[in-house]
Design an enzyme around this catalytic site. Structure first.
Site, PDB file in Angstrom:
ATOM      1  CB  SER A 160      -0.938   0.011   1.213  1.00  0.00           C
ATOM      2  OG  SER A 160      -0.205  -0.116   2.427  1.00  0.00           O
ATOM      3  CG  HIS A 217      -1.297   3.943   4.205  1.00  0.00           C
ATOM      4  ND1 HIS A 217      -1.817   3.379   5.353  1.00  0.00           N
ATOM      5  CD2 HIS A 217      -0.841   2.894   3.450  1.00  0.00           C
ATOM      6  CE1 HIS A 217      -1.699   2.061   5.287  1.00  0.00           C
ATOM      7  NE2 HIS A 217      -1.106   1.750   4.148  1.00  0.00           N
TER       8      HIS A 217
END
Length: 308
Positions: free
Chosen positions: A50, A268
């Site tokens: 990711s 993230h």
């Protein structure tokens, strides 16, 4: 690889020929300029999890939907700035090193092909950003910073982080078998949490964060060792991301604990973090700084769709 030769073509520009004489003899008109689009002949493949795919940054690609792969992740910026001949991005959120070799179960319940299937003898450039999901390391680190130090298995996480080196070494060697002429860049993880102090976005004490950031550092050292052992180049994002963690407010390259559609998944990289990674890889590949753009716009003709 002949990067200097390949990239020199980007500086070429078509120019008009010497002007011709008009029929009536009064005007000296230039010949029309013919514009030619110049690209490198780099065939680029992006592999990873990711932190490469970029879940929920801007618009998600649908090839396949279950990987939550952004159109503005660092592979897309890199493909744009290098002006590659072909670009295949098979990075997938939640991927582990095992998913490089086996079909992966995605978020939507479907499966996608092993990431290494995207490689071929024609591949020139490979980026690999993976390892944090092995042994559930990153999930455990997030749970640790949400809880207490007494409930965090620090010693176990440190041991698991060290094991990743062997897995990355194996991955790079198997990339070399599929793409023997490719230059391979193993991309490290940026700082997510502060190495000193804390803040409301983290919600944990310095006592808890110390061991958590130590494990994250060990993971990056494992990626570096694995890359070196197999002859790949390591891209140290930990070093360049200092001061850009979740506590950095407007300078943060990573999102905080809240899900923000169009911005990033919790903990993230945001789009500015993706640009920073792409810029660091670009400099490693070319020796030059890129002309940074707000959004990634690789040539549509160069993008290879990655159906499962």
């Amino acid at each position: 690889m002949r990067w200097a030769v390949l990239l020199a073509g980007l500086a070429l520009a078509a120019t008009g020929c010497e002007g011709g004489q008009a029929a009536d003899g009064d005007l000296d008109l230039p010949d029309p300029v013919v514009e030619t689009e110049v690209t490198t002949d780099i065939d680029y493949v992006a592999l990873g999890d990711s932190f490469s795919a970029g879940p929920f940054i801007g618009t998600m690609r649908t090839d396949p939907t279950g990987c939550a792969r952004s159109r503005d992740n660092y592979p897309a910026f890199l493909a744009d700035w290098l002006d590659v001949a072909s670009y295949t991005d098979v990075s997938c959120s939640a991927a582990t090193t095992a998913d490089l070799y086996e079909r992966m179960l995605m978020f939507d319940g479907k499966t996608t092909r092993p990431q290494l299937d995207a490689l071929s003898a024609d591949t020139d450039l490979v980026t690999l950003g993976i390892g944090g999901n092995d042994f559930g390391i990153y999930d455990s680190l997030i749970r640790c910073q949400d809880g207490r130090l007494s409930t965090c298995p620090v010693a176990e996480l440190e041991a698991d982080a060290r094991k990743v080196a062997g897995r990355v070494e194996q991955a790079v060697r198997r990339i070399g078998q599929r793409a023997p002429d490719a230059d391979v860049y193993v991309v490290g993880y940026p700082d997510i949490l502060p190495t000193e102090g804390t803040c409301a976005a983290v919600g944990a004490s310095e006592e808890v964060l110390g061991p958590v950031t130590r494990v994250a550092g060990l993971l990056n050292r494992s990626l570096e060792r694995g890359a070196a052992a197999a002859g790949a180049t390591y891209v140290d994002m930990e070093a360049v991301s200092k001061g850009h963690d979740v506590c950095a407010k407007g300078r943060a390259w990573v999102n905080g604990p809240r899900f923000r559609a169009g911005i990033a998944a919790p903990f993230h990289p945001k789009i500015n973090g993706m640009r920073a990674v792409a810029a660091e890889v670009f400099e490693q590949v070319t020796g030059d700084e890129p002309e940074v753009t707000d959004y990634a716009e690789p040539d549509p003709d160069a993008i290879v769709l990655n159906q499962p």
